[in-house]
Design a protein around this motif. Structure first.
Motif, PDB file in Angstrom:
ATOM      1  N   PHE A 110       0.843  -1.198   0.000  1.00 32.11           N
ATOM      2  CA  PHE A 110       0.000   0.000   0.000  1.00 32.11           C
ATOM      3  C   PHE A 110       0.879   1.249   0.000  1.00 32.11           C
ATOM      4  O   PHE A 110       0.567   2.254  -0.649  1.00 32.11           O
ATOM      5  CB  PHE A 110      -0.940   0.013   1.214  1.00 32.11           C
ATOM      6  CG  PHE A 110      -1.944   1.119   1.157  1.00 32.11           C
ATOM      7  CD1 PHE A 110      -3.077   0.999   0.356  1.00 32.11           C
ATOM      8  CD2 PHE A 110      -1.757   2.299   1.853  1.00 32.11           C
ATOM      9  CE1 PHE A 110      -4.004   2.029   0.266  1.00 32.11           C
ATOM     10  CE2 PHE A 110      -2.668   3.333   1.777  1.00 32.11           C
ATOM     11  CZ  PHE A 110      -3.800   3.195   0.985  1.00 32.11           C
ATOM     12  N   GLN A 111       2.001   1.179   0.715  1.00 30.72           N
ATOM     13  CA  GLN A 111       2.909   2.338   0.732  1.00 30.72           C
ATOM     14  C   GLN A 111       3.483   2.618  -0.650  1.00 30.72           C
ATOM     15  O   GLN A 111       3.698   3.779  -1.024  1.00 30.72           O
ATOM     16  CB  GLN A 111       4.020   2.097   1.757  1.00 30.72           C
ATOM     17  CG  GLN A 111       3.510   2.239   3.192  1.00 30.72           C
ATOM     18  CD  GLN A 111       4.507   1.757   4.238  1.00 30.72           C
ATOM     19  OE1 GLN A 111       5.474   1.075   3.901  1.00 30.72           O
ATOM     20  NE2 GLN A 111       4.252   2.100   5.489  1.00 30.72           N
ATOM     21  N   VAL A 112       3.729   1.565  -1.426  1.00 30.15           N
ATOM     22  CA  VAL A 112       4.215   1.759  -2.806  1.00 30.15           C
ATOM     23  C   VAL A 112       3.165   2.513  -3.626  1.00 30.15           C
ATOM     24  O   VAL A 112       3.476   3.449  -4.366  1.00 30.15           O
ATOM     25  CB  VAL A 112       4.551   0.401  -3.453  1.00 30.15           C
ATOM     26  CG1 VAL A 112       4.762   0.558  -4.954  1.00 30.15           C
ATOM     27  CG2 VAL A 112       5.788  -0.205  -2.803  1.00 30.15           C
ATOM     28  N   THR A 113       1.890   2.099  -3.485  1.00 28.78           N
ATOM     29  CA  THR A 113       0.820   2.777  -4.223  1.00 28.78           C
ATOM     30  C   THR A 113       0.730   4.244  -3.806  1.00 28.78           C
ATOM     31  O   THR A 113       0.651   5.146  -4.648  1.00 28.78           O
ATOM     32  CB  THR A 113      -0.527   2.073  -3.955  1.00 28.78           C
ATOM     33  OG1 THR A 113      -0.463   0.747  -4.474  1.00 28.78           O
ATOM     34  CG2 THR A 113      -1.671   2.817  -4.614  1.00 28.78           C
ATOM     35  N   HIS A 114       0.770   4.474  -2.499  1.00 30.07           N
ATOM     36  CA  HIS A 114       0.684   5.840  -1.967  1.00 30.07           C
ATOM     37  C   HIS A 114       1.838   6.696  -2.488  1.00 30.07           C
ATOM     38  O   HIS A 114       1.643   7.817  -2.984  1.00 30.07           O
ATOM     39  CB  HIS A 114       0.691   5.767  -0.438  1.00 30.07           C
ATOM     40  CG  HIS A 114       0.396   7.073   0.224  1.00 30.07           C
ATOM     41  ND1 HIS A 114       0.267   7.212   1.574  1.00 30.07           N
ATOM     42  CD2 HIS A 114       0.203   8.312  -0.280  1.00 30.07           C
ATOM     43  CE1 HIS A 114       0.007   8.478   1.870  1.00 30.07           C
ATOM     44  NE2 HIS A 114      -0.045   9.163   0.746  1.00 30.07           N
ATOM     45  N   ALA A 115       3.046   6.164  -2.435  1.00 27.98           N
ATOM     46  CA  ALA A 115       4.226   6.909  -2.880  1.00 27.98           C
ATOM     47  C   ALA A 115       4.162   7.190  -4.382  1.00 27.98           C
ATOM     48  O   ALA A 115       4.649   8.227  -4.860  1.00 27.98           O
ATOM     49  CB  ALA A 115       5.497   6.124  -2.536  1.00 27.98           C
ATOM     50  N   THR A 116       3.570   6.274  -5.138  1.00 30.60           N
ATOM     51  CA  THR A 116       3.424   6.479  -6.579  1.00 30.60           C
ATOM     52  C   THR A 116       2.518   7.673  -6.853  1.00 30.60           C
ATOM     53  O   THR A 116       2.827   8.538  -7.685  1.00 30.60           O
ATOM     54  CB  THR A 116       2.848   5.207  -7.238  1.00 30.60           C
ATOM     55  OG1 THR A 116       3.691   4.102  -6.939  1.00 30.60           O
ATOM     56  CG2 THR A 116       2.728   5.380  -8.743  1.00 30.60           C
ATOM     57  N   ALA A 117       1.397   7.720  -6.135  1.00 33.92           N
ATOM     58  CA  ALA A 117       0.467   8.839  -6.309  1.00 33.92           C
ATOM     59  C   ALA A 117       1.138  10.156  -5.892  1.00 33.92           C
ATOM     60  O   ALA A 117       0.954  11.197  -6.536  1.00 33.92           O
ATOM     61  CB  ALA A 117      -0.797   8.597  -5.498  1.00 33.92           C
ATOM     62  N   GLU A 118       1.940  10.116  -4.841  1.00 32.13           N
ATOM     63  CA  GLU A 118       2.628  11.334  -4.399  1.00 32.13           C
ATOM     64  C   GLU A 118       3.631  11.809  -5.444  1.00 32.13           C
ATOM     65  O   GLU A 118       3.764  13.017  -5.687  1.00 32.13           O
ATOM     66  CB  GLU A 118       3.322  11.086  -3.058  1.00 32.13           C
ATOM     67  CG  GLU A 118       2.327  10.974  -1.913  1.00 32.13           C
ATOM     68  CD  GLU A 118       2.988  11.135  -0.550  1.00 32.13           C
ATOM     69  OE1 GLU A 118       4.148  10.708  -0.429  1.00 32.13           O
ATOM     70  OE2 GLU A 118       2.333  11.683   0.365  1.00 32.13           O
TER      71      GLU A 118
ATOM     72  N   LYS B 221       5.053  15.718  -9.628  1.00 32.58           N
ATOM     73  CA  LYS B 221       5.459  15.994 -11.012  1.00 32.58           C
ATOM     74  C   LYS B 221       4.474  16.920 -11.711  1.00 32.58           C
ATOM     75  O   LYS B 221       4.864  17.813 -12.466  1.00 32.58           O
ATOM     76  CB  LYS B 221       5.567  14.671 -11.784  1.00 32.58           C
ATOM     77  CG  LYS B 221       5.965  14.875 -13.252  1.00 32.58           C
ATOM     78  CD  LYS B 221       6.047  13.553 -14.001  1.00 32.58           C
ATOM     79  CE  LYS B 221       6.422  13.791 -15.463  1.00 32.58           C
ATOM     80  NZ  LYS B 221       7.842  14.189 -15.651  1.00 32.58           N
ATOM     81  N   LEU B 222       3.172  16.699 -11.446  1.00 33.58           N
ATOM     82  CA  LEU B 222       2.154  17.448 -12.191  1.00 33.58           C
ATOM     83  C   LEU B 222       1.641  18.664 -11.422  1.00 33.58           C
ATOM     84  O   LEU B 222       0.832  19.428 -11.959  1.00 33.58           O
ATOM     85  CB  LEU B 222       0.968  16.524 -12.532  1.00 33.58           C
ATOM     86  CG  LEU B 222       1.300  15.248 -13.317  1.00 33.58           C
ATOM     87  CD1 LEU B 222       0.031  14.459 -13.592  1.00 33.58           C
ATOM     88  CD2 LEU B 222       2.020  15.584 -14.618  1.00 33.58           C
TER      89      LEU B 222
ATOM     90  N   ASP C 288      -5.884  13.225  -5.690  1.00 29.78           N
ATOM     91  CA  ASP C 288      -6.653  13.245  -6.933  1.00 29.78           C
ATOM     92  C   ASP C 288      -5.991  12.406  -8.015  1.00 29.78           C
ATOM     93  O   ASP C 288      -6.271  12.577  -9.205  1.00 29.78           O
ATOM     94  CB  ASP C 288      -6.816  14.691  -7.427  1.00 29.78           C
ATOM     95  CG  ASP C 288      -7.757  15.495  -6.530  1.00 29.78           C
ATOM     96  OD1 ASP C 288      -8.617  14.866  -5.879  1.00 29.78           O
ATOM     97  OD2 ASP C 288      -7.611  16.730  -6.473  1.00 29.78           O
ATOM     98  N   VAL C 289      -5.113  11.478  -7.603  1.00 33.96           N
ATOM     99  CA  VAL C 289      -4.399  10.637  -8.562  1.00 33.96           C
ATOM    100  C   VAL C 289      -4.811   9.172  -8.394  1.00 33.96           C
ATOM    101  O   VAL C 289      -4.547   8.557  -7.345  1.00 33.96           O
ATOM    102  CB  VAL C 289      -2.866  10.762  -8.398  1.00 33.96           C
ATOM    103  CG1 VAL C 289      -2.147   9.826  -9.371  1.00 33.96           C
ATOM    104  CG2 VAL C 289      -2.437  12.206  -8.608  1.00 33.96           C
ATOM    105  N   LEU C 290      -5.467   8.638  -9.403  1.00 36.54           N
ATOM    106  CA  LEU C 290      -5.816   7.212  -9.408  1.00 36.54           C
ATOM    107  C   LEU C 290      -4.584   6.384  -9.730  1.00 36.54           C
ATOM    108  O   LEU C 290      -3.714   6.830 -10.504  1.00 36.54           O
ATOM    109  CB  LEU C 290      -6.889   6.918 -10.455  1.00 36.54           C
ATOM    110  CG  LEU C 290      -8.269   7.536 -10.248  1.00 36.54           C
ATOM    111  CD1 LEU C 290      -9.117   7.349 -11.515  1.00 36.54           C
ATOM    112  CD2 LEU C 290      -8.970   6.900  -9.054  1.00 36.54           C
ATOM    113  N   VAL C 291      -4.522   5.159  -9.160  1.00 34.46           N
ATOM    114  CA  VAL C 291      -3.415   4.244  -9.455  1.00 34.46           C
ATOM    115  C   VAL C 291      -3.988   2.903  -9.886  1.00 34.46           C
ATOM    116  O   VAL C 291      -4.956   2.400  -9.284  1.00 34.46           O
ATOM    117  CB  VAL C 291      -2.500   4.044  -8.221  1.00 34.46           C
ATOM    118  CG1 VAL C 291      -1.331   3.117  -8.560  1.00 34.46           C
ATOM    119  CG2 VAL C 291      -1.987   5.380  -7.705  1.00 34.46           C
ATOM    120  N   CYS C 292      -3.417   2.337 -10.947  1.00 34.06           N
ATOM    121  CA  CYS C 292      -3.793   0.985 -11.404  1.00 34.06           C
ATOM    122  C   CYS C 292      -2.525   0.167 -11.584  1.00 34.06           C
ATOM    123  O   CYS C 292      -1.521   0.690 -12.071  1.00 34.06           O
ATOM    124  CB  CYS C 292      -4.500   1.043 -12.757  1.00 34.06           C
ATOM    125  SG  CYS C 292      -6.098   1.864 -12.743  1.00 34.06           S
TER     126      CYS C 292
END
Lengths: 381, 381
Positions: B83-91, B96-97, B103-107
């Motif tokens: 879950f931390q990997v998913t969270h860090a990806t969204a961060e 970057k943006l 407000d960032v979905l992850v798949c």
């Protein structure tokens, strides 16, 4: 051996000419008494073959004199003409044995949607020569795609049980696709036989799910001659019937079409037995998991994906999964390395710990192989 | 094309290094507005991957700035670390943006039960260069065992829709195993998007059942930028979303792992739509029938055996079945000869007439082939 192991039964198996591949294809088993008690469990498929419809009438009074079984055609979705073939078959058996056709069970197995040739069946019935050592021939005559006959015996206290089964594909609950005849010389009324048989099939044939496909012709028959003169203890009798059903079910699993692994999916600590069965069944029907086992790949994620489709009580972050003794998933996270799992043996044990109660059930299935696809495609028919 | 066809979207697809086989494996799609409305439909599997759990929180307010998708790992059953990997990806995407990580979905898609390498993902996110023609690269980056990318566009009245999908195995309802991103420049609030998307997926992705196996990572996302400034007619919009979902679903079916036939099982004159879906689904999951189609064998008995396992309203002695236009079963009896059926084309149409009402549904599936088994066994992994 087989259905003539217990006293009070004669049987035969002949080559009537129904199977295009040749070989014995018509079996007859007679209960010569002194009792004629019986119990039957039928397929729960709503598309019932004509012999099922007939046999449901025969068993209504709990008395059966004989059972005739043919391979080479299922006689299902064959309409009025098909039912007449079943009826005429019972009449021919009645005439040959001097019993009422209304006491003759009929079973058929083979392709659905093709008429059976009545003349060949009638000639086959006439050609049978029943004997007290005909059980082996009978077990051969009910084979379809089976690579070997299935027979078993269990000894009780002063009585015994013998049985035969056929089935190699379309193995799924309600019941597994198969014909089974079990005979005993115990002295029990139909109601007691029925109780024991339902208790036994519920935890044996109904938990064999080779390919998720339910047959239209399944029938498990238990015939009691009373020839031992012994009235068994009910618990001992139910245990013995369960034992022979378990034995025959494992023989069916071991001979499942094209299979290279026998998989036992044991679900423990479920909130209810129904939950444990639902979880095991879901995994047993997951083609991706079954293909992975064929490839000796301990892909436990596919087990959990299948569990997730059920309504069973469990917490995805508490569940454990072991494959052949290696606990690959602990509390919903990777546990021991999947590389430690050895899937080269034919026997595979999947243990799913739901941590939600104290109920347990095991479902027996097979892997999904190239040969399964091959045997069930037109290339092999 | 793809997710950058509609105005207001930029995208990219890069080779981060997640896929052992190489190739693009990380996609990023940004909604540059002026609106940021969104709707998402998730897998109904109770074993939900970490990106699903994250994305369910993100969509709660109906607003989405961007969606990041990776192949090379499902991030499911990977616990707190996952879950931390998913969270860090969204961060990382948020940084970057210049948008909120919330407000960032992850798949994610790939093997279950393995941790994703966070450093590789973060480097991949940094390396993306978003552009208005990045839709093709994004569609390539979400492929796993897909043999080709899936893209589609639909034109509305003054607005348009584009989309991409991935999925080739584990295709079953709730939803079919896949990741789908659909973008539109129509100006609609989240609630209207949600209504249209649920109506569309119910009759498209939810009726694609390639192999009966439900994924843990399915997500269908609809993003609306409002860049066209046009508020579409709701009926026209729902029809357009349904059309693009149907198009993408058929592309998934056509590319299903190892398949050699696309099978449409149309059930007509059912007592209810639920009945029609249950019947079609039962046939679609019958391995024996699917193997027969692989072998070009019109074994209609296996269709009826599957129908017989359902609770749908029908009379076994009234049912008709046609295969590729040949009515092989009429009122529960053999009709036209099965030899007339030509199963050599890839497209197979099974028509089941239950004669019990006026409801209809079609389920889309594939055959069961040697290649399906091969691709899903360890030999291919």
């Amino acid at each position: 051996m087989s259905v003539t192991h217990a006293a009070g039964f004669v049987a035969a198996g002949v080559e009537a000419g129904l199977k295009k591949s040749g070989g014995k294809d018509l079996a007859l088993v007679q209960n010569v008494g002194p009792r004629d008690a019986a119990a039957v469990v039928f397929t729960s498929n709503r598309a019932k073959a004509n012999p099922i419809i007939w046999s449901q009438q025969v068993i209504a009074d709990g008395r059966v004199s004989a059972i005739v079984l043919n391979s080479g055609g299922a006689n299902c979705y064959t309409g009025t003409q098909g039912f007449q073939v079943t009826h005429a078959t019972a009449e021919a058996v009645g005439e040959k044995l001097g019993v009422s056709p209304g006491d003759v069970l009929v079973c058929s197995t083979g392709l659905i949607g093709e008429q059976l040739p009545l003349d060949i069946i009638l000639a086959g019935v006439k050609a049978t020569e029943l004997s007290a050592d005909g059980g082996v021939d009978a077990s051969l005559a009910i084979m379809t795609t089976d690579s070997k006959p299935k027979r078993a015996v269990v000894e009780g206290t002063g009585w015994s049980i013998g049985g035969m089964a056929k089935g190699a594909g379309m193995l799924a609950p309600g019941l597994a696709t198969m014909l089974v005849v079990i005979t005993t010389d115990a002295d029990l009324p139909s109601s007691a036989l029925d109780t024991a048989l339902r208790a036994a099939t519920r935890v044996t044939f109904d938990r064999l799910d080779s390919d998720g496909c339910m047959s239209t012709n399944d029938q498990v028959t238990l015939l009691a001659s009373g020839a031992s003169g012994v009235v068994p203890d009910p618990a001992e009798f139910t245990a013995a019937v369960t034992a022979i059903c378990h034995d025959l079910a494992l023989q069916l699993q071991a001979d499942a079409e094209g299979s290279s692994h026998d998989i036992a999916i044991e679900t423990i600590n479920a909130a209810s037995e129904d939950d444990a069965v639902e979880v095991g069944r879901s995994v047993a029907r997951n083609n991706l998991f079954k293909a992975a086992v064929f490839g000796n790949d301990p892909n436990w994620g596919r087990v959990l994906a299948a569990v997730g489709t059920t309504q069973a009580e469990f917490d995805p972050y508490a569940i454990d999964v072991s494959i052949n003794g290696v606990r690959v998933c602990v509390s919903g996270e990777p546990g021991q390395s999947r590389d430690l799992v050895d899937l080269t043996p034919r026997a595979v044990h999947v243990l799913i710990d739901l941590k939600s109660g104290d109920s347990t059930a095991t479902i027996f299935t097979n892997d999904l192989t190239h040969d399964y696809v091959h045997e069930n495609s037109a290339y092999s028919s």
